[in-house]
Design an enzyme around this catalytic site. Structure first.
Site, short mmCIF file in Angstrom:
data_model
loop_
_atom_site.label_atom_id
_atom_site.label_comp_id
_atom_site.label_asym_id
_atom_site.label_seq_id
_atom_site.Cartn_x
_atom_site.Cartn_y
_atom_site.Cartn_z
N CYS A 116 3.29 49.50 72.73
CA CYS A 116 4.17 49.83 71.75
C CYS A 116 4.50 50.96 70.96
O CYS A 116 5.46 51.33 70.38
CB CYS A 116 4.65 48.50 71.05
SG CYS A 116 4.69 47.14 72.00
N HIS A 253 7.93 49.66 64.63
CA HIS A 253 8.27 49.00 65.92
C HIS A 253 9.08 47.51 65.72
O HIS A 253 8.57 46.80 64.95
CB HIS A 253 6.85 48.96 66.57
CG HIS A 253 7.01 48.14 67.89
ND1 HIS A 253 7.85 47.93 68.69
CD2 HIS A 253 6.08 46.80 68.03
CE1 HIS A 253 7.83 46.99 69.68
NE2 HIS A 253 6.76 46.49 69.33
N ASN A 283 12.57 43.06 71.62
CA ASN A 283 11.24 43.87 71.62
C ASN A 283 11.08 44.57 72.80
O ASN A 283 11.24 44.13 74.01
CB ASN A 283 9.99 43.29 71.50
CG ASN A 283 8.85 43.97 71.25
OD1 ASN A 283 8.57 44.90 71.72
ND2 ASN A 283 7.65 43.29 70.78
C1 LIG Z 1 5.38 34.86 68.90
C2 LIG Z 1 6.01 34.68 67.57
C3 LIG Z 1 7.45 34.91 67.89
C4 LIG Z 1 5.68 33.09 67.48
O1 LIG Z 1 6.35 32.93 66.11
P1 LIG Z 1 5.67 32.01 65.08
O2 LIG Z 1 6.50 31.80 63.89
O3 LIG Z 1 4.19 32.82 64.97
O4 LIG Z 1 5.43 30.50 65.62
P2 LIG Z 1 3.99 30.06 66.09
O5 LIG Z 1 3.20 30.65 66.86
O6 LIG Z 1 3.10 29.74 64.60
O7 LIG Z 1 4.51 28.67 66.68
C5 LIG Z 1 5.08 27.83 65.92
C6 LIG Z 1 5.54 26.50 66.62
O8 LIG Z 1 6.84 26.60 67.45
C7 LIG Z 1 6.59 26.76 68.88
N1 LIG Z 1 7.08 27.82 69.56
C8 LIG Z 1 6.87 29.03 70.11
N2 LIG Z 1 7.64 29.49 70.66
C9 LIG Z 1 8.89 28.72 70.69
C10 LIG Z 1 10.20 28.97 71.16
N3 LIG Z 1 10.42 30.01 71.80
N4 LIG Z 1 11.17 28.07 70.85
C11 LIG Z 1 10.46 26.91 70.06
N5 LIG Z 1 9.48 26.72 69.44
C12 LIG Z 1 8.35 27.57 69.78
C13 LIG Z 1 5.03 26.81 69.05
O9 LIG Z 1 4.73 26.27 70.11
C14 LIG Z 1 4.66 25.96 67.60
O10 LIG Z 1 4.79 24.62 67.77
P3 LIG Z 1 3.63 23.92 67.31
O11 LIG Z 1 3.62 24.05 65.87
O12 LIG Z 1 4.13 22.48 67.80
O13 LIG Z 1 2.21 24.24 67.98
C15 LIG Z 1 5.48 35.59 66.82
O14 LIG Z 1 4.08 35.24 66.37
C16 LIG Z 1 5.57 36.88 67.02
O15 LIG Z 1 6.30 37.55 67.13
N6 LIG Z 1 4.46 37.46 67.17
C17 LIG Z 1 4.01 39.01 67.28
C18 LIG Z 1 4.43 39.34 68.69
C19 LIG Z 1 4.15 40.83 68.92
O16 LIG Z 1 4.16 41.71 68.09
N7 LIG Z 1 3.65 41.07 70.14
C20 LIG Z 1 2.94 42.35 70.56
C21 LIG Z 1 3.76 42.97 71.38
S1 LIG Z 1 4.53 44.24 70.58
#
Ligand SMILES: CC(C)(COP(=O)(O)OP(=O)(O)OC[C@H]1O[C@@H](n2cnc3c(N)ncnc32)[C@H](O)[C@@H]1OP(=O)(O)O)[C@@H](O)C(=O)NCCC(=O)NCCS
Length: 326
Positions: A116, A253, A283
């Site tokens: 990215c 980003h 993204n």
């Molecule tokens: C992936 C991402 C969206 C997850 O969001 P988050 O707020 O961190 O959520 P968490 O991982 O803490 O998960 C919280 C809960 O939501 C759930 N969850 C994850 N995706 C979900 C979705 N699409 N819908 C509903 N629930 C979801 C998880 O399973 C978790 O459930 P649990 O508490 O029962 O285990 C976030 O971490 C993110 O954007 N990370 C960076 C991504 C990135 O930059 N990637 C690199 C490439 S550029």
């Protein structure tokens, strides 16, 4: 010490595939809902490439948009750089396919993959080539078809990503360059937190699992970015004797809108002076930064002379930035 730049960005075009996936479309694929996606990521819609539409097709469309919008020629560019981690093929490169399509004679071509952060690298390479006297006119194109490597059964990942392309033209303007400072950082040992495998089945001995499928440890990446990017930005600005007060627009980003908000909070920088592209495009990896600028130009937000801080982060793990004036 930074050398005075001789290059200027003289145009920016973009392309978005026709098909749109909104948050409700995911409700029948994985256990999720619109409210969760908007609250945790800020994404509402993303564009998805057609089955037979690849990075080269989208790169060409973005260049056509650049030509139409700015009434410029590209038949005299001497380097084409394409940033992508989703090329059509390992060989030929996307940049060579763009050259072939437009029939540009006497140009170099290279694909650049730095996840990215790729577009920021691409701009720096273009500026270095021009400022050193080796090039006069360079196309830097970002093009990604991430939907082709997304696992649509993984709710943690699939809801985030979209496909897009953006094309910029960088030209020689002796002593009137608009590239002020750049800086990069990599933590290769953390690479398996954002992966998409090719030939090898492991990263430093750790098995990657599904082949040619994008995988991430989302939570880890989120925390890594919030911990490391603010310092990366402070170090970058320090190199140029600048502070955040000198920045008119912060263009991070667009990984996740909540991440961008957390970065702004940590930097004590107004979210209103931040340009993002993820609400309606998701993204889009290396395309997200030029797409945010393209959108802001369409919305007449950026004015001539404004100072922009571009900062990418992601696969590698890499992060790095660039300060330019517009
Ligand atoms: C992936 C991402 C969206 C997850 O969001 P988050 O707020 O961190 O959520 P968490 O991982 O803490 O998960 C919280 C809960 O939501 C759930 N969850 C994850 N995706 C979900 C979705 N699409 N819908 C509903 N629930 C979801 C998880 O399973 C978790 O459930 P649990 O508490 O029962 O285990 C976030 O971490 C993110 O954007 N990370 C960076 C991504 C990135 O930059 N990637 C690199 C490439 S550029």
């Amino acid at each position: 010490m930074e050398i005075k730049s001789n290059s200027k960005i003289t145009g920016l075009g973009a392309y978005l595939p026709e098909k749109i996936l909104n948050n409700h479309d995911f409700e029948s694929m994985v256990e999720t809902n619109d409210e969760w996606i908007v609250r945790r990521t800020g994404v509402r819609e993303r564009h998805i490439s057609a089955k037979n539409e690849y990075a080269s097709d989208m790169a060409i469309k973005a260049v056509e948009n650049l030509i139409e919008k700015y009434n410029v020629r590209v038949d005299d560019v001497d380097m084409i750089i394409v940033t992508t981690f989703t090329p059509d093929h390992l060989s030929p490169t996307v940049s060579a396919m763009v050259q072939g399509h437009f029939g540009i004679n006497g140009t170099g071509t290279m694909d650049l993959n730095s996840g990215c952060t790729g577009f920021v690298y691409g701009l720096c390479v273009a500026d270095s080539l021009i400022t050193s006297g080796r090039s006069n006119k360079v196309l830097v194109i970002a093009s990604e078809t991430i939907s082709k490597v997304v696992d649509y059964s993984d709710r943690n990942t699939c809801i985030l990503f979209g496909d897009a392309a953006a094309a910029s033209l960088i030209e020689r303007q002796e002593n009137k360059g608009n590239f002020l400072v750049s800086g990069f950082s990599t933590d290769g040992k953390l690479g398996d937190n954002v992966s998409c495998s090719n030939f090898s089945d492991n990263i430093y001995g750790r098995l990657v699992g599904k082949n040619r499928i994008f995988q991430q440890v989302g939570k880890f990446v989120y925390e890594y970015v919030i911990k490391n990017v603010p310092n990366g930005i402070r170090n970058l600005l320090k190199k140029a004797n600048m502070t955040l007060d000198d920045i008119n627009w912060f263009v991070p980003h667009s990984a996740n809108l909540r991440m961008v908000e957390a970065l702004c909070e940590k930097l004590n920088f107004s979210i209103n002076k931040t340009l993002v592209s993820n609400e309606f495009f998701g993204n889009t990896s290396s395309v997200s930064i030029p797409l945010a600028i393209w959108k802001a130009l369409c919305d007449l937000k950026i004015k001539a002379g404004d100072t922009l801080l571009l900062y990418g982060f992601g696969g590698g793990l890499t992060h790095g930035g660039l300060v330019i004036t517009w």
